[in-house]
Scaffold this active site. Structure first.
Site, PDB file in Angstrom:
ATOM      1  N   ARG A 110       8.634  46.533  54.052  1.00  0.00           N
ATOM      2  CA  ARG A 110       9.286  45.232  53.956  1.00  0.00           C
ATOM      3  C   ARG A 110      10.789  45.316  54.185  1.00  0.00           C
ATOM      4  O   ARG A 110      11.489  46.059  53.525  1.00  0.00           O
ATOM      5  CB  ARG A 110       9.038  44.630  52.576  1.00  0.00           C
ATOM      6  N   ARG A 137      11.672  38.506  57.421  1.00  0.00           N
ATOM      7  CA  ARG A 137      10.984  39.580  56.710  1.00  0.00           C
ATOM      8  C   ARG A 137       9.771  40.082  57.488  1.00  0.00           C
ATOM      9  O   ARG A 137       9.152  39.331  58.248  1.00  0.00           O
ATOM     10  CB  ARG A 137      10.590  39.152  55.299  1.00  0.00           C
ATOM     11  N   ASP A 149       5.595  38.896  53.838  1.00  0.00           N
ATOM     12  CA  ASP A 149       5.760  38.192  52.577  1.00  0.00           C
ATOM     13  C   ASP A 149       4.362  37.829  52.080  1.00  0.00           C
ATOM     14  O   ASP A 149       3.583  37.240  52.841  1.00  0.00           O
ATOM     15  CB  ASP A 149       6.530  36.897  52.878  1.00  0.00           C
TER      16      ASP A 149
HETATM   17  N1  ROI Z   1       9.544  29.639  57.106  1.00  0.00           N
HETATM   18  C1  ROI Z   1       8.304  29.673  57.654  1.00  0.00           C
HETATM   19  N2  ROI Z   1       8.037  28.856  58.672  1.00  0.00           N
HETATM   20  N3  ROI Z   1       7.338  30.509  57.197  1.00  0.00           N
HETATM   21  C2  ROI Z   1       7.569  31.359  56.149  1.00  0.00           C
HETATM   22  O1  ROI Z   1       6.664  32.123  55.749  1.00  0.00           O
HETATM   23  C3  ROI Z   1       8.852  31.341  55.552  1.00  0.00           C
HETATM   24  N4  ROI Z   1       9.155  32.145  54.500  1.00  0.00           N
HETATM   25  C4  ROI Z   1      10.333  32.119  53.920  1.00  0.00           C
HETATM   26  C5  ROI Z   1      11.423  31.180  54.343  1.00  0.00           C
HETATM   27  C6  ROI Z   1      12.662  31.984  54.687  1.00  0.00           C
HETATM   28  C7  ROI Z   1      11.695  30.215  53.219  1.00  0.00           C
HETATM   29  N5  ROI Z   1      11.068  30.407  55.515  1.00  0.00           N
HETATM   30  C8  ROI Z   1       9.818  30.451  56.046  1.00  0.00           C
HETATM   31  O2  ROI Z   1      10.568  32.910  52.901  1.00  0.00           O
END
Ligand code: ROI
Length: 167
Positions: A83, A92, A95
């Site tokens: 990660r 990232r 997640d």
């Molecule tokens: N935006 C999208 N489209 N998908 C995500 O998984 C995602 N995850 C995040 C943040 C940065 C809020 N934006 C995201 O952690």
């Protein structure tokens, strides 16, 4: 045994492969029966930081793990996939967010369930509705009442071709 839902997201280091690898790792964790996973969707990044599009999906499986043990296991998978997280709300490699743990409401420093942002996030609600059309959230709201047409329009469901060719 508890039925749980996990949101998957990645936007670095070949995100489709990251998600496939994560699904394989989650499959090993699933205690009985199968893991169900939604289609993969590409989505524009939420938040102010300029970053690549995300690939998102939602998975469901049964577990005997207690919530914090489950969180540890999910974070372990994130770590194993190297990660990288440069900034809060930044890009990232992987997640894994615990969305729902049965019908439990959990409010602990490390873990809030249902996930705090899920009701606003098209990239969570649309894949969730794909695999759990009749879901009622612990607050009593029906999932279908939260999913709008616009939410569908702003996501792109990946075709089988796009799943084979790296994005
Ligand atoms: N935006 C999208 N489209 N998908 C995500 O998984 C995602 N995850 C995040 C943040 C940065 C809020 N934006 C995201 O952690």
């Amino acid at each position: 045994m508890t039925l749980i839902y996990v949101a998957l997201g990645a936007n670095l280091e070949q995100p489709v492969q990251q998600l496939n690898q994560a699904v394989a790792a989650l499959e090993k964790m699933a205690d009985f029966g199968e893991l169900t996973v939604s289609s993969f969707y590409s989505s524009t990044p939420m938040g102010d930081i300029s970053q690549p599009d995300y690939i998102n999906a939602v998975a469901r499986f049964q577990t005997q793990l207690a919530p914090i043990a489950l969180l540890d296991a999910l974070q372990n998978i994130e770590q194993q996939q190297g990660r990288i997280r440069k900034a809060h709300w930044g890009p990232r490699t992987l997640d894994l967010d615990l969305l729902l743990y049965g019908q439990q409401v959990i409010d602990q420093p490390r873990l809030q369930v249902p996930h705090y942002g899920m009701k606003q996030r098209n990239f969570v609600l649309v894949p969730l509705a794909e695999i759990a059309r009749d879901l009622i959230l612990p607050c009593g709201q029906a999932l279908t009442s939260l999913v709008t047409t616009e939410m569908h329009q702003s996501l792109h469901k990946l075709s089988s071709k796009e799943l084979i060719l790296p994005l």
